[in-house]
Design a protein around this motif. Structure first.
Motif, PDB file in Angstrom:
ATOM      1  N   GLN A 172      -5.824   6.803 -10.271  1.00  0.00           N
ATOM      2  CA  GLN A 172      -4.649   6.361  -9.529  1.00  0.00           C
ATOM      3  C   GLN A 172      -4.686   6.759  -8.052  1.00  0.00           C
ATOM      4  O   GLN A 172      -3.783   6.419  -7.294  1.00  0.00           O
ATOM      5  N   LEU A 173      -5.734   7.471  -7.634  1.00  0.00           N
ATOM      6  CA  LEU A 173      -5.807   7.968  -6.266  1.00  0.00           C
ATOM      7  C   LEU A 173      -6.713   7.121  -5.396  1.00  0.00           C
ATOM      8  O   LEU A 173      -7.655   6.494  -5.879  1.00  0.00           O
ATOM      9  N   ASN A 174      -6.442   7.123  -4.100  1.00  0.00           N
ATOM     10  CA  ASN A 174      -7.307   6.476  -3.125  1.00  0.00           C
ATOM     11  C   ASN A 174      -8.431   7.428  -2.719  1.00  0.00           C
ATOM     12  O   ASN A 174      -8.421   8.614  -3.043  1.00  0.00           O
ATOM     13  N   SER A 175      -9.355   6.910  -1.947  1.00  0.00           N
ATOM     14  CA  SER A 175     -10.520   7.705  -1.553  1.00  0.00           C
ATOM     15  C   SER A 175     -10.156   8.868  -0.645  1.00  0.00           C
ATOM     16  O   SER A 175     -10.893   9.860  -0.572  1.00  0.00           O
ATOM     17  N   ASP A 176      -9.016   8.790   0.069  1.00  0.00           N
ATOM     18  CA  ASP A 176      -8.633   9.865   0.978  1.00  0.00           C
ATOM     19  C   ASP A 176      -7.590  10.793   0.371  1.00  0.00           C
ATOM     20  O   ASP A 176      -7.058  11.671   1.052  1.00  0.00           O
ATOM     21  N   ASP A 177      -7.291  10.622  -0.900  1.00  0.00           N
ATOM     22  CA  ASP A 177      -6.399  11.538  -1.605  1.00  0.00           C
ATOM     23  C   ASP A 177      -7.207  12.711  -2.161  1.00  0.00           C
ATOM     24  O   ASP A 177      -8.441  12.716  -2.085  1.00  0.00           O
TER      25      ASP A 177
ATOM     26  N   HIS B 132       0.837  -1.196   0.000  1.00  0.00           N
ATOM     27  CA  HIS B 132       0.000   0.000   0.000  1.00  0.00           C
ATOM     28  C   HIS B 132       0.871   1.245   0.000  1.00  0.00           C
ATOM     29  O   HIS B 132       1.828   1.333   0.749  1.00  0.00           O
ATOM     30  N   ARG B 133       0.532   2.207  -0.855  1.00  0.00           N
ATOM     31  CA  ARG B 133       1.334   3.412  -0.948  1.00  0.00           C
ATOM     32  C   ARG B 133       0.896   4.442   0.082  1.00  0.00           C
ATOM     33  O   ARG B 133       0.019   4.190   0.892  1.00  0.00           O
TER      34      ARG B 133
ATOM     35  N   ARG C 145     -13.089  14.061  -4.348  1.00  0.00           N
ATOM     36  CA  ARG C 145     -11.647  14.178  -4.129  1.00  0.00           C
ATOM     37  C   ARG C 145     -11.090  15.440  -4.767  1.00  0.00           C
ATOM     38  O   ARG C 145      -9.926  15.786  -4.542  1.00  0.00           O
TER      39      ARG C 145
ATOM     40  N   PRO D 122      -0.686   7.058   2.404  1.00  0.00           N
ATOM     41  CA  PRO D 122      -2.121   7.159   2.650  1.00  0.00           C
ATOM     42  C   PRO D 122      -2.753   8.492   2.264  1.00  0.00           C
ATOM     43  O   PRO D 122      -3.975   8.581   2.208  1.00  0.00           O
ATOM     44  N   ARG D 123      -1.956   9.525   2.012  1.00  0.00           N
ATOM     45  CA  ARG D 123      -2.554  10.834   1.750  1.00  0.00           C
ATOM     46  C   ARG D 123      -1.748  11.581   0.697  1.00  0.00           C
ATOM     47  O   ARG D 123      -0.595  11.934   0.921  1.00  0.00           O
TER      48      ARG D 123
ATOM     49  N   ASP E 183       2.035   5.362  -7.914  1.00  0.00           N
ATOM     50  CA  ASP E 183       2.651   4.297  -7.123  1.00  0.00           C
ATOM     51  C   ASP E 183       4.169   4.310  -7.245  1.00  0.00           C
ATOM     52  O   ASP E 183       4.890   4.145  -6.259  1.00  0.00           O
TER      53      ASP E 183
END
Length: 262
Positions: free
Chosen positions: A41-46, A13-14, A70, A16-17, A113
């Motif tokens: 390419q972003l997570n939900s918290d990015d 996992h990359r 986001r 977190p923010r 990533d």
């Protein structure tokens, strides 16, 4: 702003923010394509922090119409120029790793990533930059006399004063180092990417360079430019050196951070 946590990389996992800092101005033609290539390419918290510099087209409407929470859109009340617009995007970013982004490029899969992995492998690195390929209006790879022979990356202050070795839209920085680079010098003809690299050098920072094209840099009629004359190139470098001298004197007066060679 917080620094990267030691446990931010576990089981693949990359970080977190992440904040992507984008300056926008009359970008209706390409901005949705660029945002789509980033968002996947972003997570939900990015987040993507977009500062619009008083666009007169449908740029803001198209951004809002994407309906992605986001994205944070900030609109200037008056035109301030690209350097100030990037500064405001960086100031408003909440992430631990800040990616710089133009409004009309394309991010190839895996960019986020790979850059985050580079930060994780190099805990003492403040900037990660990458190579890039040039694309045309239609997103096809193309030769461009200005950028196809971009100078080979070299670290260090002198090399980057003579010729900026890093394209701003390929850069990512740690938020813990933002206090060193802001504000950008308003009174000098200094571009934000050259300033970030120069300040990082004189404060003893390190750069990791990925020799892989992790940006497709779009060249089109609106951003085409011709190389500067030698006179203007020299003038630009004089402005950068002058701004760095003022910066160094201010830092030494405050005694707030060591400069290279101290």
């Amino acid at each position: 702003m917080s620094s990267i946590q030691d446990n931010r990389w576990e089981s693949g996992h990359r970080c977190p923010r992440i904040s992507v800092c984008m300056a926008a101005y009359n970008g209706e033609r390409y901005i949705q394509v660029q945002l789509a290539s980033i968002l996947e390419q972003l997570n939900s918290d990015d987040e993507i922090v977009i500062v619009d510099d008083c666009s007169s087209d449908r740029t803001c409407e198209l951004i809002s119409g994407m309906g992605d929470n986001r994205i944070r859109l900030i609109q200037h009340k008056k035109n301030a120029g690209a350097k100030k617009t990037f500064e405001d995007a960086i100031r408003n970013a909440l992430g631990e790793i800040l990616f710089l982004s133009d409004q009309d490029d394309i991010w190839p899969p895996g960019k986020v990533d790979k850059v985050c992995q580079a930060f994780d492998r190099n805990r003492d690195v403040q900037i990660v930059a990458t190579s890039f390929k040039v694309i045309d209006n239609d997103g096809e790879f193309t030769y461009d006399s200005v950028y196809s022979n971009w100078p080979r990356f070299r670290p260090g202050l002198i090399a980057n004063i003579w010729s900026n070795r890093v394209l701003g839209s390929t850069m990512a920085i740690r938020s813990s180092d933002v206090y060193k680079i802001l504000p950008f010098p308003a009174k000098y003809w200094v571009e934000h990417d050259a300033w970030i690299m120069a300040v990082n050098s004189i404060t003893g920072g390190k750069v990791a360079y990925l020799d892989e094209p992790l940006l497709f840099y779009r060249r089109h009629r609106q951003n085409l430019s011709t190389p500067l004359s030698w006179r203007l190139r020299i003038k630009k470098r004089v402005h950068l050196v002058a701004a760095l001298i003022v910066y160094s004197l201010q830092v030494r007066k405050r005694g707030s951070m060591p400069l290279l060679g101290d």
